[in-house]
Design a protein around this motif. Structure first.
Motif, PDB file in Angstrom:
ATOM      1  N   ARG A  74      -6.837   2.815   7.895  1.00 31.01           N
ATOM      2  CA  ARG A  74      -6.339   4.079   7.319  1.00 31.01           C
ATOM      3  C   ARG A  74      -5.608   4.905   8.353  1.00 31.01           C
ATOM      4  O   ARG A  74      -4.606   5.548   8.071  1.00 31.01           O
ATOM      5  N   LYS A  75      -6.144   4.924   9.565  1.00 32.73           N
ATOM      6  CA  LYS A  75      -5.627   5.806  10.612  1.00 32.73           C
ATOM      7  C   LYS A  75      -4.380   5.222  11.279  1.00 32.73           C
ATOM      8  O   LYS A  75      -3.423   5.945  11.540  1.00 32.73           O
ATOM      9  N   ALA A  76      -4.404   3.937  11.575  1.00 38.12           N
ATOM     10  CA  ALA A  76      -3.373   3.376  12.464  1.00 38.12           C
ATOM     11  C   ALA A  76      -2.311   2.554  11.747  1.00 38.12           C
ATOM     12  O   ALA A  76      -1.219   2.351  12.289  1.00 38.12           O
ATOM     13  N   ALA A  77      -2.621   2.060  10.536  1.00 39.15           N
ATOM     14  CA  ALA A  77      -1.684   1.123   9.911  1.00 39.15           C
ATOM     15  C   ALA A  77      -0.473   1.842   9.323  1.00 39.15           C
ATOM     16  O   ALA A  77      -0.587   2.923   8.749  1.00 39.15           O
ATOM     17  N   ASP A  78       0.688   1.244   9.489  1.00 33.37           N
ATOM     18  CA  ASP A  78       1.862   1.664   8.729  1.00 33.37           C
ATOM     19  C   ASP A  78       1.852   0.974   7.369  1.00 33.37           C
ATOM     20  O   ASP A  78       2.385   1.484   6.398  1.00 33.37           O
ATOM     21  N   ARG A  79       1.276  -0.211   7.351  1.00 32.81           N
ATOM     22  CA  ARG A  79       1.292  -1.020   6.145  1.00 32.81           C
ATOM     23  C   ARG A  79       0.043  -1.883   6.112  1.00 32.81           C
ATOM     24  O   ARG A  79      -0.422  -2.334   7.161  1.00 32.81           O
ATOM     25  N   VAL A  80      -0.498  -2.074   4.932  1.00 29.22           N
ATOM     26  CA  VAL A  80      -1.643  -2.963   4.748  1.00 29.22           C
ATOM     27  C   VAL A  80      -1.190  -4.166   3.934  1.00 29.22           C
ATOM     28  O   VAL A  80      -0.490  -4.038   2.929  1.00 29.22           O
ATOM     29  N   ASP A  97      -5.345 -13.182  -0.150  1.00 31.60           N
ATOM     30  CA  ASP A  97      -6.410 -13.889  -0.845  1.00 31.60           C
ATOM     31  C   ASP A  97      -5.924 -15.303  -1.140  1.00 31.60           C
ATOM     32  O   ASP A  97      -4.780 -15.487  -1.573  1.00 31.60           O
ATOM     33  N   ALA A  98      -6.774 -16.284  -0.846  1.00 29.81           N
ATOM     34  CA  ALA A  98      -6.478 -17.683  -1.139  1.00 29.81           C
ATOM     35  C   ALA A  98      -5.080 -18.103  -0.647  1.00 29.81           C
ATOM     36  O   ALA A  98      -4.335 -18.758  -1.362  1.00 29.81           O
ATOM     37  N   GLY A  99      -4.755 -17.675   0.586  1.00 30.75           N
ATOM     38  CA  GLY A  99      -3.518 -18.155   1.206  1.00 30.75           C
ATOM     39  C   GLY A  99      -2.266 -17.418   0.808  1.00 30.75           C
ATOM     40  O   GLY A  99      -1.174 -17.764   1.263  1.00 30.75           O
ATOM     41  N   GLN A 100      -2.408 -16.393  -0.024  1.00 30.26           N
ATOM     42  CA  GLN A 100      -1.235 -15.654  -0.473  1.00 30.26           C
ATOM     43  C   GLN A 100      -1.319 -14.195  -0.053  1.00 30.26           C
ATOM     44  O   GLN A 100      -2.419 -13.641   0.048  1.00 30.26           O
ATOM     45  N   ILE A 101      -0.140 -13.594   0.143  1.00 31.01           N
ATOM     46  CA  ILE A 101      -0.106 -12.142   0.254  1.00 31.01           C
ATOM     47  C   ILE A 101      -0.101 -11.612  -1.175  1.00 31.01           C
ATOM     48  O   ILE A 101       0.852 -11.789  -1.920  1.00 31.01           O
ATOM     49  N   VAL A 102      -1.221 -11.011  -1.545  1.00 27.70           N
ATOM     50  CA  VAL A 102      -1.392 -10.561  -2.924  1.00 27.70           C
ATOM     51  C   VAL A 102      -0.832  -9.155  -3.095  1.00 27.70           C
ATOM     52  O   VAL A 102      -0.344  -8.800  -4.159  1.00 27.70           O
ATOM     53  N   GLU A 103      -0.938  -8.381  -2.036  1.00 26.26           N
ATOM     54  CA  GLU A 103      -0.529  -6.989  -2.141  1.00 26.26           C
ATOM     55  C   GLU A 103      -0.105  -6.459  -0.785  1.00 26.26           C
ATOM     56  O   GLU A 103      -0.647  -6.834   0.244  1.00 26.26           O
ATOM     57  N   GLU A 104       0.875  -5.576  -0.805  1.00 29.59           N
ATOM     58  CA  GLU A 104       1.429  -4.977   0.405  1.00 29.59           C
ATOM     59  C   GLU A 104       1.648  -3.524   0.081  1.00 29.59           C
ATOM     60  O   GLU A 104       2.321  -3.214  -0.894  1.00 29.59           O
ATOM     61  N   ASN A 105       1.075  -2.627   0.884  1.00 32.70           N
ATOM     62  CA  ASN A 105       1.151  -1.225   0.491  1.00 32.70           C
ATOM     63  C   ASN A 105       0.917  -0.314   1.692  1.00 32.70           C
ATOM     64  O   ASN A 105       0.467  -0.761   2.737  1.00 32.70           O
ATOM     65  N   SER A 106       1.205   0.965   1.508  1.00 31.25           N
ATOM     66  CA  SER A 106       0.814   1.934   2.536  1.00 31.25           C
ATOM     67  C   SER A 106      -0.705   2.017   2.513  1.00 31.25           C
ATOM     68  O   SER A 106      -1.319   1.759   1.472  1.00 31.25           O
ATOM     69  N   PRO A 107      -1.336   2.381   3.650  1.00 24.71           N
ATOM     70  CA  PRO A 107      -2.799   2.475   3.633  1.00 24.71           C
ATOM     71  C   PRO A 107      -3.310   3.459   2.580  1.00 24.71           C
ATOM     72  O   PRO A 107      -4.288   3.152   1.897  1.00 24.71           O
ATOM     73  N   GLU A 108      -2.660   4.611   2.429  1.00 22.00           N
ATOM     74  CA  GLU A 108      -3.130   5.598   1.436  1.00 22.00           C
ATOM     75  C   GLU A 108      -3.177   4.968   0.047  1.00 22.00           C
ATOM     76  O   GLU A 108      -4.202   5.012  -0.642  1.00 22.00           O
ATOM     77  N   GLU A 109      -2.042   4.349  -0.330  1.00 21.63           N
ATOM     78  CA  GLU A 109      -1.959   3.735  -1.657  1.00 21.63           C
ATOM     79  C   GLU A 109      -2.962   2.605  -1.796  1.00 21.63           C
ATOM     80  O   GLU A 109      -3.637   2.477  -2.814  1.00 21.63           O
ATOM     81  N   PHE A 110      -3.030   1.782  -0.741  1.00 20.82           N
ATOM     82  CA  PHE A 110      -3.889   0.610  -0.857  1.00 20.82           C
ATOM     83  C   PHE A 110      -5.343   1.006  -1.068  1.00 20.82           C
ATOM     84  O   PHE A 110      -6.038   0.439  -1.911  1.00 20.82           O
ATOM     85  N   PHE A 111      -5.793   1.994  -0.290  1.00 20.16           N
ATOM     86  CA  PHE A 111      -7.218   2.339  -0.380  1.00 20.16           C
ATOM     87  C   PHE A 111      -7.551   3.218  -1.586  1.00 20.16           C
ATOM     88  O   PHE A 111      -8.665   3.168  -2.098  1.00 20.16           O
ATOM     89  N   THR A 112      -6.596   4.029  -2.025  1.00 22.27           N
ATOM     90  CA  THR A 112      -6.927   4.913  -3.141  1.00 22.27           C
ATOM     91  C   THR A 112      -6.531   4.312  -4.485  1.00 22.27           C
ATOM     92  O   THR A 112      -7.126   4.635  -5.504  1.00 22.27           O
ATOM     93  N   ASN A 113      -5.541   3.426  -4.448  1.00 19.52           N
ATOM     94  CA  ASN A 113      -4.991   2.966  -5.712  1.00 19.52           C
ATOM     95  C   ASN A 113      -4.515   1.510  -5.632  1.00 19.52           C
ATOM     96  O   ASN A 113      -3.343   1.227  -5.857  1.00 19.52           O
ATOM     97  N   PRO A 114      -5.429   0.591  -5.271  1.00 18.65           N
ATOM     98  CA  PRO A 114      -4.995  -0.811  -5.135  1.00 18.65           C
ATOM     99  C   PRO A 114      -4.475  -1.341  -6.474  1.00 18.65           C
ATOM    100  O   PRO A 114      -5.059  -1.058  -7.519  1.00 18.65           O
ATOM    101  N   ARG A 115      -3.375  -2.078  -6.400  1.00 11.75           N
ATOM    102  CA  ARG A 115      -2.733  -2.530  -7.636  1.00 11.75           C
ATOM    103  C   ARG A 115      -3.410  -3.759  -8.224  1.00 11.75           C
ATOM    104  O   ARG A 115      -3.581  -3.877  -9.422  1.00 11.75           O
TER     105      ARG A 115
END
Ligand code: ADP
Ligand code: MG
Length: 260
Positions: free
Chosen positions: A220-226, A230-248
């Motif tokens: 949350r503090k240091a990442a520009d992007r998360v 899962d299972a060898g794939q990039i399932v989701e790419e997001n800002s930390p705020e979005e990822f932690f509060t509103n994962p798609r």
């Protein structure tokens, strides 16, 4: 930048933040029947901090190892600062030196002093003069807070101290990007913060970083992007705020709900 900065400017003076530095295109990797990296496309720009999270076995370590060719890939390309990683040879050693890596286990040379651990790479692989390598190593050890341990051997240091030495050792090679594969997972809880603090400082100094971690506070503090794998794939790419509060994705939601 002053001499004691934890980072050298990636790519030298004048290198601009925001340019692509690590570019993975359609990267695929199998272990026998197991498809561990599936069409990975990822661009890390100069100065960016990308945190990779995901369940055990999702391919995070393989991704890190692929980036500096500790692990060959089956298909796709990996470029570091505009250069494709070759399969082998001297050029590979050079490109590998551009990628610093810190593992879960500290991997220090047990029979070398802390100072020698940090100077050996620059002297042997980069031809740096021993006196200069020593000065730079001491400055780095100072910055990670273990300069007073320089004459000791790894076993005489705590896990947190050893991991900070491992970071200094990687930085001594003046890498363009630093990869961290669960750098605090093997540490006792009281030592995790001291290592994350060094990593946070490094991020603030502008180092390009790819960090596999379960430390969500750091993400949350240091990442520009998360990046969620899962299972060898990039399932989701997001800002930390979005990822932690509103994962798609459902898979990210499920993963996060188990952490909290
Ligand atoms: P993560 O770091 O996300 O836990 P890994 O990249 O270590 O995942 O592993 C991804 C998958 O590849 C796992 O199923 C793991 O068992 C498998 N794997 C990793 N390394 C090897 C190897 N050298 N040989 C065979 N299978 C491997
Ligand atoms: Mg792993």
């Amino acid at each position: 930048p002053n001499e004691t900065s934890l980072t050298t400017p990636a790519g030298g003076p004048g290198a601009a933040r925001g340019e692509p530095l690590v570019v993975l295109t359609d990267v695929n990797k199998h272990f026998g029947e197991l498809h561990v990296l599936k069409d990975i496309n990822l661009t890390v720009t100069r100065g960016e901090v990308v945190v990779v999270i995901g369940p055990s076995g999702s391919g995070k370590s393989t991704l890190c190892r692929a980036i500096n060719r500790l692990e060959p890939i089956d298909r796709g390309t990996i470029e570091i600062d505009g250069q494709k990683l070759p399969e082998e040879g001297k050029q590979l050693a050079q490109l590998r030196a551009d990628v610093g890596m810190v593992f879960q286990s500290f991997n220090l040379f047990a029979h070398k002093s802390i100072l020698d651990n940090v100077t050996l790479g620059p002297i042997k692989a980069k031809g740096v003069k021993p006196s200069e390598a020593k000065d730079r190593a001491m400055a780095l050890l100072e910055r990670v807070g273990v300069a007073n341990q320089a004459g000791k051997y790894p076993a005489q240091l705590s896990g947190g101290q050893q991991q900070r030495v491992a970071i200094a050792r990687a930085l001594a090679m003046q890498p363009k990007v630093m990869l961290f594969d669960e750098p605090t997972s093997a540490l006792d809880p009281e030592m995790i913060t001291e290592v994350l603090d060094v990593m946070t400082a490094l991020a603030r100094d502008g180092m390009t970083m790819v960090v596999v971690t379960h430390e969500m506070g750091f993400a949350r503090k240091a990442a520009d992007r998360v990046i969620f794998m899962d299972a060898g794939q990039i399932v989701e790419e997001n800002s930390p705020e979005e990822f932690f509060t509103n994962p798609r994705s459902m898979r990210a939601q499920d993963f996060l709900s188990k952490l909290l």
